[in-house]
Write a protein that holds these residues in place. Structure first.
Motif, mmCIF file in Angstrom:
data_model
loop_
_atom_site.group_PDB
_atom_site.id
_atom_site.type_symbol
_atom_site.label_atom_id
_atom_site.label_comp_id
_atom_site.label_asym_id
_atom_site.label_seq_id
_atom_site.Cartn_x
_atom_site.Cartn_y
_atom_site.Cartn_z
ATOM 1 N N TYR A 112 0.833 -1.205 0.000
ATOM 2 C CA TYR A 112 0.000 0.000 0.000
ATOM 3 C C TYR A 112 0.871 1.261 0.000
ATOM 4 C CZ TYR A 112 -3.761 -3.251 1.001
ATOM 5 O OH TYR A 112 -4.654 -4.278 0.923
ATOM 6 N N GLU A 113 2.012 1.207 0.662
ATOM 7 C CA GLU A 113 2.922 2.352 0.619
ATOM 8 C C GLU A 113 3.458 2.560 -0.795
ATOM 9 O OE1 GLU A 113 4.609 2.038 5.226
ATOM 10 O OE2 GLU A 113 5.823 1.346 3.530
ATOM 11 N N ALA A 114 3.771 1.456 -1.480
ATOM 12 C CA ALA A 114 4.254 1.571 -2.863
ATOM 13 C C ALA A 114 3.150 2.074 -3.789
ATOM 14 C CB ALA A 114 4.777 0.220 -3.341
ATOM 15 N N LEU A 115 1.921 1.602 -3.581
ATOM 16 C CA LEU A 115 0.808 2.071 -4.403
ATOM 17 C C LEU A 115 0.549 3.565 -4.176
ATOM 18 C CD1 LEU A 115 -1.603 -0.967 -3.953
ATOM 19 C CD2 LEU A 115 -0.627 -0.184 -6.116
ATOM 20 N N TYR A 116 0.622 3.988 -2.938
ATOM 21 C CA TYR A 116 0.431 5.406 -2.631
ATOM 22 C C TYR A 116 1.553 6.245 -3.282
ATOM 23 C CZ TYR A 116 0.364 9.735 0.088
ATOM 24 O OH TYR A 116 0.353 11.053 0.462
ATOM 25 N N GLY A 117 2.780 5.773 -3.166
ATOM 26 C CA GLY A 117 3.885 6.495 -3.791
ATOM 27 C C GLY A 117 3.737 6.568 -5.302
ATOM 28 N N LEU A 118 3.280 5.467 -5.930
ATOM 29 C CA LEU A 118 3.097 5.449 -7.380
ATOM 30 C C LEU A 118 2.007 6.435 -7.806
ATOM 31 C CD1 LEU A 118 3.830 4.214 -10.100
ATOM 32 C CD2 LEU A 118 2.206 2.366 -9.632
ATOM 33 N N LEU A 119 0.872 6.428 -7.099
ATOM 34 C CA LEU A 119 -0.207 7.369 -7.419
ATOM 35 C C LEU A 119 0.262 8.813 -7.235
ATOM 36 C CD1 LEU A 119 -3.189 5.516 -5.700
ATOM 37 C CD2 LEU A 119 -2.945 5.929 -8.144
ATOM 38 N N ALA A 120 0.970 9.066 -6.144
ATOM 39 C CA ALA A 120 1.434 10.426 -5.868
ATOM 40 C C ALA A 120 2.428 10.896 -6.924
ATOM 41 C CB ALA A 120 2.062 10.486 -4.477
ATOM 42 N N LEU A 121 3.354 10.026 -7.323
ATOM 43 C CA LEU A 121 4.368 10.424 -8.302
ATOM 44 C C LEU A 121 3.764 10.620 -9.693
ATOM 45 C CD1 LEU A 121 7.329 8.190 -7.132
ATOM 46 C CD2 LEU A 121 7.191 10.667 -7.013
ATOM 47 N N ILE A 122 2.772 9.812 -10.050
ATOM 48 C CA ILE A 122 2.081 10.045 -11.323
ATOM 49 C C ILE A 122 1.407 11.411 -11.303
ATOM 50 C CG2 ILE A 122 0.178 9.277 -12.778
ATOM 51 C CD1 ILE A 122 0.858 6.409 -12.039
ATOM 52 N N SER A 123 0.824 11.751 -10.158
ATOM 53 C CA SER A 123 0.141 13.039 -10.040
ATOM 54 C C SER A 123 1.114 14.204 -10.144
ATOM 55 C CB SER A 123 -0.607 13.116 -8.707
ATOM 56 O OG SER A 123 -1.490 12.027 -8.567
ATOM 57 N N ILE A 124 2.333 14.016 -9.683
ATOM 58 C CA ILE A 124 3.315 15.109 -9.693
ATOM 59 C C ILE A 124 4.080 15.160 -11.006
ATOM 60 C CG2 ILE A 124 5.454 15.915 -8.620
ATOM 61 C CD1 ILE A 124 4.387 14.883 -5.977
ATOM 62 N N GLU A 125 4.478 14.009 -11.522
ATOM 63 C CA GLU A 125 5.371 13.971 -12.675
ATOM 64 C C GLU A 125 4.634 13.968 -14.009
ATOM 65 O OE1 GLU A 125 8.596 14.092 -12.642
ATOM 66 O OE2 GLU A 125 9.160 13.709 -10.568
ATOM 67 N N LEU A 126 3.490 13.301 -14.092
ATOM 68 C CA LEU A 126 2.872 13.025 -15.389
ATOM 69 C C LEU A 126 1.455 13.538 -15.522
ATOM 70 C CD1 LEU A 126 4.044 9.291 -15.653
ATOM 71 C CD2 LEU A 126 5.178 11.278 -16.616
ATOM 72 N N ALA A 127 0.976 14.338 -14.593
ATOM 73 C CA ALA A 127 -0.449 14.657 -14.551
ATOM 74 C C ALA A 127 -0.775 15.933 -15.306
ATOM 75 C CB ALA A 127 -0.907 14.773 -13.101
ATOM 76 N N ASN A 128 -1.843 15.863 -16.103
ATOM 77 C CA ASN A 128 -2.552 17.028 -16.598
ATOM 78 C C ASN A 128 -3.994 16.914 -16.092
ATOM 79 O OD1 ASN A 128 -3.641 15.003 -18.198
ATOM 80 N ND2 ASN A 128 -2.438 15.583 -20.010
ATOM 81 N N GLU A 129 -4.888 17.756 -16.581
ATOM 82 C CA GLU A 129 -6.257 17.736 -16.059
ATOM 83 C C GLU A 129 -6.936 16.402 -16.305
ATOM 84 O OE1 GLU A 129 -8.531 20.980 -17.461
ATOM 85 O OE2 GLU A 129 -7.336 22.517 -16.467
ATOM 86 N N GLU A 130 -6.714 15.828 -17.481
ATOM 87 C CA GLU A 130 -7.353 14.542 -17.791
ATOM 88 C C GLU A 130 -6.825 13.433 -16.890
ATOM 89 O OE1 GLU A 130 -7.784 11.477 -21.606
ATOM 90 O OE2 GLU A 130 -6.938 13.491 -21.872
ATOM 91 N N VAL A 131 -5.521 13.421 -16.638
ATOM 92 C CA VAL A 131 -4.933 12.393 -15.773
ATOM 93 C C VAL A 131 -5.439 12.541 -14.342
ATOM 94 C CG1 VAL A 131 -2.764 11.540 -14.804
ATOM 95 C CG2 VAL A 131 -2.894 12.141 -17.219
ATOM 96 N N VAL A 132 -5.558 13.781 -13.861
ATOM 97 C CA VAL A 132 -6.072 14.009 -12.510
ATOM 98 C C VAL A 132 -7.483 13.453 -12.384
ATOM 99 C CG1 VAL A 132 -6.794 15.786 -10.880
ATOM 100 C CG2 VAL A 132 -4.598 15.991 -12.046
ATOM 101 N N VAL A 133 -8.310 13.720 -13.379
ATOM 102 C CA VAL A 133 -9.690 13.211 -13.352
ATOM 103 C C VAL A 133 -9.698 11.690 -13.310
ATOM 104 C CG1 VAL A 133 -11.809 13.018 -14.713
ATOM 105 C CG2 VAL A 133 -10.690 15.239 -14.444
#
Length: 817
Positions: free
Chosen positions: A543-564
């Protein structure tokens, strides 16, 4: 006549009289300098007499050695040294032969002083640059004798040290004299290197003894000059520094043999020191030759003890890091291939318990913990070497390692049986560990290059395996690739911070390449994250790895569509915990609730939408009061504080999709997409994308439509293109893609599960329709044109075409050929 000349000194040749005059009556008085000057002048004036002078001096020296008149021996050698330094004429070669004969005589003596005297004279001779070449001079005796002196075991420690140092100086002189002279005997031949290199290593090996007997500080400077280890190191560096491309192999092989014979791989300290000396001494462009030698030696010792192999790998690690700063060349993939092969062999040894695959009498039993130590050494070496490579080579290594991971597919068959399953699992774990080592610290601005499709497909297919350890490695590898700004450690703990500014996150705007990457692979990533959340064997690290993966996608690769899409994904994970169709344990359900709360708390503060943040904080505050077991602060601790009943959670404790879509829709986000619940693609896309199944092949349809016929062609007025039109087209295209994907899934599922008779009937109907369409086309294209004279009527009143030959047709007058 000769007898008379021998009795009468005045009748003796002048060169003999001059030679005799340099010897005093008392040897303690030393060389008669005035007479030595006369002898030197005579030798320069009459160079043709130089060989006779050398022969006569040699004769006197041999006689004095036999009579133990060592004072006169020293005087003779001093005279020879002065003549060598002064004379550089063409006759020097014959004189050198006499000189080397006298040096050899001294070296053969059992007296240490004479050996040292002969060595010193040889060293002076080695430093002289001769003007004329020599075609027949041999130094074989000197190599053997100096090597023997390097291994001296004299009882007196001081004398032993002097003899060893003389031997090292002698070898250094031989190297200097022969290494750059093509006319001399090749000193790089194995017969010479097998004596020189081990002699130097032998003295290097005893540096600890010299240090343990270190003198007082006042005497230290004097003693440092008499340290055989330092002198041997300088000589070895000089030898390797002069080595050409074709001589590296002959110089390195004796080092490997010496380390084998003296069992110096296991402590590995001395072996590492030796190869550091080698790597820093040779020319940088020759580094890969040393690496190749080590790799070959590792293969040759594949059945040796694990401690020996681990020592070789440790040395290889140190040498590879140094070589990477120079030129590694084509050795990169060869090195990784050898290490991965050794990793597989080690796994087989650990499983079978022997090197032969079967335990019998005389078989050496393998210790599992030693093999594990060797495997960790290999993985560490892979990581340390990969960290020094440039980005493009590192990407190749990553793809190469991933191609070796055994996967259950047609192209990578898995071994069956219990032993085969264990071997597959251990191989997967070790290779993924190696991949994690390589990916750590990997920096690539373009995610399309860092995670190409073929690599991502194979990596994500391993994320669906039942083994929890393998899934964890895959998540950590993904995190290593996505984290390009060093934010990973800031999400090591799952929490619901009220202000994430304390994390000091490094956030950059999503680039165009990242947007393209997410548009192509986002659904694939979301699906695997969703399925990983539903695994029953997950523990806190997952769960820590999943949280880190979600957080890093949100910071590194996110635009409005990805956030949604990420918000939809996390809300779907919340539904998994609420509905519990998978019959997950209480801990897993609470962990999913807590994971969703932590991520939505993070993304709400990243989007900086006040209403969104307010809704998330309200739900978190409600959970703190009524259900703290749904928050990470109570779940992801050493002793989780869980509730026995997590069914029937009231709606106030849940994040509501309608509320989130409403508040984000007012801030410019796609509210219609937010309202759609996330539904993962339940087919294994990463495998189906590799090959087409039989059903997909049969279901290919060819529809022939006469849209372009003149009768049905209609002019459609051009539509005015506006911003709203483009926005609608983008939204519609996403919906169309999802519908098309669902249609394909249904077709594939139908051809996989439907009875054969139904599939045959369906295909037969399609084939009949296709055949009829083809017949129509053929009839239109093959049928001849109507006759200019008109048509004739058949018996049943239907018009019938009358075929007229081309040459009988009547064409209009305006037709021009």
């Amino acid at each position: 006549m000769y007898g008379v000349c021998g009795c009468c000194g005045a009748l003796r040749p002048r060169y003999k009289r001059l030679v005799d005059s340099i010897f005093p009556e008392d040897p303690e008085d030393g060389l008669v300098k005035t007479n030595m000057e006369k002898l030197t002048f005579y030798a320069l004036s009459a160079p043709e007499k130089l060989d006779r002078i050398g022969a006569y001096l040699s004769e006197r020296l041999i006689r004095d050695v036999g009579r133990h008149r060592y004072g006169y021996v020293c005087i003779a050698m001093e005279a020879l040294d002065q003549l060598l330094m002064a004379c550089h004429c063409q006759s020097i070669n014959l004189f050198v032969e006499s000189f080397l004969k006298m040096v050899a005589k001294l070296l053969e003596s059992e007296k240490p002083n004479l050996q040292i005297l002969g060595t010193n004279s040889f060293v002076k001779f080695a430093n002289i640059e001769e003007d004329t070449p020599s075609y027949h001079r041999s130094y074989d005796f000197f190599v053997s004798r100096f090597s023997e002196m390097c291994h001296s075991g004299h009882e007196d420690l001081e004398i032993k040290t002097k003899i060893r140092m003389s031997g090292i100086k002698g070898l250094q002189g031989v190297v200097r004299k022969t290494v750059n002279d093509e006319l001399q005997a090749n000193i790089w031949d194995p017969q010479h290197m097998d004596k020189i290199v081990p002699s130097l290593l032998f003295n290097l090996q005893h540096v600890e003894e010299a240090e343990s007997r270190s003198p007082s500080p006042l005497q230290a400077p004097e003693k440092e000059k008499e340290n055989p280890a330092e002198l041997a190191e300088r000589c070895l560096r000089e030898l390797l520094g002069r080595a050409a491309f074709g001589n590296i192999k002959n110089a390195i092989k004796p080092v490997l043999v010496h380390l084998d014979n003296h069992s110096l791989w296991e402590p590995k300290v001395f072996a590492i020191r030796c190869f550091k000396i080698i790597m820093y001494s040779i020319q940088p462009q020759h580094s890969h030759l040393v690496i190749q030698q080590l790799l070959s030696h590792l293969d040759a010792n594949s059945r040796s003890a694990a401690t020996v192999r681990a020592g070789i790998v440790e040395v290889l690690s140190e040498a590879a890091v140094i070589a990477a700063t120079g030129s590694v060349g084509p050795t990169v993939l060869e090195m990784f291939n050898t290490l991965l092969r050794q990793l597989r062999l080690s796994i087989d040894y650990a499983l079978t318990g022997s090197y032969d695959g079967a335990i019998s009498l005389g078989t050496k039993i393998i210790k599992e913990h030693e093999e594990r130590m060797f495997q960790e050494a290999v993985i560490k070496t892979i990581g340390s070497f990969a960290s020094t490579l440039p980005t493009y080579q590192r990407s190749e290594v990553i793809l190469f390692i991933m191609s070796k991971v055994p996967l259950p597919s047609l192209h990578h068959p898995m071994e069956m049986g219990r032993t085969g399953e264990n071997r597959n699992r251990l191989t997967q774990i070790m290779l993924l560990k190696s991949l994690l080592q390589v990916s750590t610290g990997f920096q690539c601005n373009n995610m399309m290059s860092a995670l190409p499709s073929n690599f991502l497909d194979r990596l994500l297919s391993t994320a669906l395996m039942e083994d929890a350890e393998i899934r964890l490695f895959v998540l950590e590898i993904l995190i290593s690739f996505i984290d390009r700004h060093g934010n990973r450690h800031k999400f090591s703990t799952i929490s619901t911070l009220s202000d994430i500014s304390v994390l000091k996150l490094k956030v950059d705007k999503c680039s165009r390449q990242d947007t393209i990457f997410m548009k192509k692979h986002s659904q694939q990533l979301y699906r695997h994250i969703y399925l990983s959340c539903k695994e029953e064997t997950n523990i806190q690290k997952h769960y820590e790895a999943l949280y880190g993966l979600l957080a890093l996608i949100s910071i590194e690769l996110a635009n409005e569509e990805v956030v949604v899409d990420l918000i939809r994904l996390v809300l779907a994970v919340q539904d998994v915990a609420q509905v519990n169709e998978e019959n997950l344990p209480v801990y897993n359900r609470c962990a999913l609730y807590a994971l969703g709360a932590a991520y939505l708390n993070l993304i709400s503060q990243l989007t900086t939408v006040p209403a969104f943040c307010q809704h998330i904080r309200e739900v978190i505050e409600s959970r703190k009061k009524e259900a703290p077991y749904m928050l990470p602060e109570d779940v992801f601790v050493e002793r989780p504080r869980l509730s026995q009943n997590v069914d029937g959670v009231v709606i106030e404790l849940l994040f509501r999709q309608s509320n989130i879509s409403e508040v984000l829709g007012g801030s410019g986000y796609n509210a219609d997409r937010l309202c759609l619940p996330y539904v993962p693609q339940l087919t294994d896309e990463d495998r189906l994308s590799k090959r087409k199944s039989i059903g997909e092949t049969i279901s290919l349809q060819v529809e022939v439509e006469s849209r372009n016929s003149p009768e049905k062609e209609e002019r459609v007025p051009a539509e005015e293109i506006t911003y709203e039109t483009l926005k609608k087209a983008i939204v519609d295209s996403v919906a169309v893609e999802e519908q098309e994907r669902e249609r394909r899934r249904q077709v594939v599922e139908k051809f996989q599960k439907a009875p054969f008779e139904e599939i045959a009937a369906h295909c037969g109907a399609r084939a009949s329709l296709l055949q009829s369409k083809l017949n129509q086309i053929f009839e239109i294209t093959i049928r001849p044109p109507p006759s200019p004279s008109g048509t004739i009527t058949a018996a049943y009143g239907q018009p019938q075409s009358h075929s007229i030959p081309v040459y009988e047709m009547k064409f209009p007058d305006l037709c021009v050929y």
